[in-house]
Each structure stands twice: as C-alpha cells, then as structure tokens.
Design an enzyme around this catalytic site. Structure first.
Site, short mmCIF file in Angstrom:
data_model
loop_
_atom_site.label_atom_id
_atom_site.label_comp_id
_atom_site.label_asym_id
_atom_site.label_seq_id
_atom_site.Cartn_x
_atom_site.Cartn_y
_atom_site.Cartn_z
N ASP A 1 20.63 12.19 75.42
CA ASP A 1 19.88 13.43 75.64
C ASP A 1 20.81 14.43 76.32
O ASP A 1 22.02 14.36 76.11
CB ASP A 1 18.62 13.12 76.47
CG ASP A 1 17.48 14.09 76.18
OD1 ASP A 1 17.68 15.29 76.41
OD2 ASP A 1 16.41 13.66 75.71
N HIS B 1 22.91 16.05 74.08
CA HIS B 1 22.27 17.32 73.74
C HIS B 1 22.90 18.50 74.47
O HIS B 1 22.30 19.55 74.57
CB HIS B 1 20.76 17.26 74.02
CG HIS B 1 20.02 16.30 73.14
ND1 HIS B 1 18.66 16.14 73.18
CD2 HIS B 1 20.46 15.45 72.17
CE1 HIS B 1 18.28 15.23 72.28
NE2 HIS B 1 19.36 14.79 71.66
#
Ligand SMILES: *[C@@H]1O[C@H](CO)[C@@H](O)[C@H](O)[C@H]1NC(C)=O
Length: 399
Positions: free
Chosen positions: A222, A245
């Site tokens: 993430d 991310h």
C-alpha cells in the site's frame, strides 16, 4: 486519572531500582529459540530499564524471539533526564517474530510504544510480522466491520524518538504507525512486504509535529509513506519507494474534526513501479472542513509509475461512495518541483480538486515525465484548479 497512573508507575518500579546501564533480555529469561514465547522476558526487561535511575540500554542479542503483542509504555522513571535506548548486540540485532494466532492481538497492535520520552531503537534487527499466513483475512476493502489486523510497530504520544536501521518485514497490517508524537525521527529503515499484500502501508504518521523520515527503503502493498491529518513540519528525504502506492498526503477528510496538515517537504526520492507517485488524497463527503497547505515535493524520480503526480479529492478506493458531496479539504500552496521520469499510463499528471473548495496556488516547476513505452505521449487532466506552471512541462499543462 493522573493519580492512578502515578500509582501504577510506583507499583511497577517497587521491586528494586538500579542505576541504569545495560539490560539484556536473555538475563530476564528470553530463550531466543524461535519457539518459546519470550514476551514476558521483554516486559520484565522493559520494566527494569524503565524504572532505572540512569541511562538504560536494552540489549536484544542475535536470535529469534517469538513474541505476541508487546507493550512498552512510559513515562519512565528516568524522564526527562534520561535517554532510553533499545539496542542490539553488534553486529546483528535480534529477530522478533510475531505469533500468528490472531486471537492474541485484541488491540490491533503487535509491538506498541507509548508515552515515552527520548527512546531510541537502533540496530539491524528485524520485526517480522509473519503476515503472509493471515493476509487473506484482510477484507477491509469490502467489509466495513472488518477485524483490524495488527500493526507491526505502533508509536503513540512519544516525544524525542529516534528509530534507526531496523527492518520491518511482512506486517499483518500497517508496518509502522506514528500518532500524537513530537520530534519523531526515522532513519535508514527497511520496510518490506510483497506488492500484493493488503494494507501493509510502510509508515503512517498523523497528528504529529517535527517529523523526519530519511534514507529509508519501502517496498510494500500500500502507501510507502502516508501522511495523515494534524501533521506539521514534516521532512522526508532519501526514500526509495516501490512496489507500493507511493508517498501520499492523506487520505484526508474522512472523519469529523480532522486537523490541518501543513509544512510538508518530500524531496530527493525515487519511486519505482508504484500505483501512485506523489499524491494528495481526500475523501468526498467529508464531515468537517480542514486545510492542507505548504506542501512541497521536490527532486523526485519516477520509474514506470502509474499515476506519477496526483491530487485526488474524489478519493474512494472501494468505489462505494454514494451521495457524494464535494470534499471540504482545502488544498493550497502546493509545490511540485523537478519531477522527472516515466509513467506507465498516459495520464501522468492528475489535478482533481474539490468542486466546493478549488485548489489554490498549486505550482508545477520543471516536470518531465515521459511514457514508459517509448514514443507514446503523456497528458494532464485538471478539475477545479488553475495551476501555475514554470520551466519544462512534460506532459503539457491542462489547457
Ligand atoms: C513551509 O513548511 C516548511 C517546512 O515545515 C517551513 O520550513 C516553511 O517555513 C513553511 N513556509 C511557510 C510560508 O509557512
């Protein structure tokens, strides 16, 4: 409340008080065989060190220590004069291995530090959350009442903290959470989990001031680093991010009464193969207003990033945000300077601001992001913003 706390502290420190010095977990019964639960030994070591009357060093020598949830809390008796240090024997720090039975983690934390002044954690040790065995239980994208999986390292209400050199591996959920801290410094960390592991954000920081994150490698599933509400004076540099991310401010505006975010600098970093590069995200339908201002991203290299530069005020990752009203997070004074590299998608710059609170004073200077597949162009898209451009602009500005 205060009385109770003092009472507990005295009670904890009742049995013998030393003058600081070295506290080795093995002297307190740690087996380090990777099979026996060593949590009690760690807690006893902490108690002794925290109650000592001088600078204390907790040693975790080489070995594999199996431990369930651990809580290290202050205030320590020695505060404010004393530096608490949690340190390894050279050359290799111990290896902490998380228990995998989820019923052992009632609070959603694995290793928890709270209310401690002047704690350092240094060494080359690894905190291995052993997440692979339970990542399939993470259904928080679909299920709002999902069980919160434990964070590897949580820091709450700490002051003057420095963590340096350690590795956080395969966390069950977020790797490192930092909340309500002042003067928090993280340097030379390694944060590692597979690109497809759910919610394994590298470092999440919120409601803190004076934060430094430097020279750190984050490969995870993430956000590499996410900067939440209530932050001020944050300096991030020398980050190698990917997979993951990217480095994000936000997501903001999800909960009531969120505080402003200001004074963020992210520079001299490389982002590789991630979903987003550098981003500012806020949810639609925010319950109360806040501002994110004075945010600088400078000297960032993008390698094959899907959305290299993105402001997204319609952030809704689950795609389940009915009856949207515009985000009430006001974004102003944002600087993107010297951002170079490649985008794996056509849209390299996304500036989607809130219809209710258009972005103000967003400046892009020397942006040069080409398509990873040679020859294809990149472009920008904008909503509710009149950005200011100077220097090179690839992709070309929104017209
Ligand atoms: C912006 O934030 C940086 C980092 O905290 C700070 O040094 C600088 O003074 C701030 N600028 C303004 C105009 O407030």
């Amino acid at each position: 409340m205060v009385k109770l706390f003092l009472f507990l502290l005295c009670f904890l420190c009742f049995n013998g008080v030393s003058l600081g010095g070295d506290f080795n977990v093995k002297d307190y019964g740690a087996k380090a065989d990777g099979r026996t639960d060593d949590a009690q030994a760690f807690e006893d070591t902490w108690k002794a060190a925290c109650c000592s009357n001088g600078p204390a060093t907790i040693w975790i020598p080489q070995g594999t220590y199996l431990v369930g949830p651990l809580k290290f809390t202050g205030p320590c008796k020695s505060v404010p004069r004393i530096t608490m240090k949690m340190e390894a024997s050279v050359p290799k720090l111990g290896y902490l291995k998380a228990e995998t039975d989820l019923n052992e983690y009632p609070t959603g934390d694995w290793i928890f530090f709270g209310w401690i002044d002047k704690l350092s954690i240094v060494g080359t040790g690894t905190f291995d959350g052993q997440g692979a065995s339970i990542w399939h239980l993470n259904d928080c994208q679909q299920n709002k009442k999902c069980k919160l999986l434990p964070t590897n390292l949580k820091f709450i209400a700490m002051t003057n903290t420095h963590i340096k050199g350690i590795t956080s591996l395969n966390s069950k959920n977020f790797h490192i959470g930092v909340v309500d801290c002042k003067h928090f410094k993280a340097t030379n960390l390694k944060i590692i989990a597979p690109g497809e592991s759910p919610n394994t954000d590298g470092m999440h920081v919120e409601r803190c001031s004076d934060v430094i994150i430097k020279n750190t490698r984050v490969a995870t599933g993430d956000d590499c680093i996410s900067l939440g509400q209530g932050l001020s004076n944050v300096f991030i540099s020398g980050i190698e991010c990917g997979p993951g991310h990217g480095i994000s401010v936000g997501s903001l505006g999800k909960y009531p009464q969120e505080k402003d975010v200001s004074g963020i600098i992210v520079k001299d970093s490389t982002i590789t193969g991630t979903l987003n590069g550098i981003s500012i995200k806020s949810w639609p339908s925010s319950p109360s207003p806040s501002t994110a201002y004075n945010i600088t991203f400078e000297n960032i290299i993008m390698n094959n990033v899907n959305n290299p530069v993105i402001i997204d005020q319609l952030y809704c990752p689950s795609g389940n945000c009915p009856n949207q009203t515009p985000s009430q997070v006001k974004i102003t004074d944002v600087f993107f300077k010297n951002i170079h590299g490649s985008s794996s998608s056509e849209v390299a710059v996304i500036l989607h601001c809130s219809q209710g609170f258009p972005c103000h004073n967003v400046q892009l200077q020397d942006i040069n992001i080409v398509r990873s597949s040679v020859g294809a162009p990149t472009r920008s898209t904008c909503m509710n913003i009149k950005a200011l451009y100077s220097g090179i602009q690839v992709p070309p500005p929104c017209s």
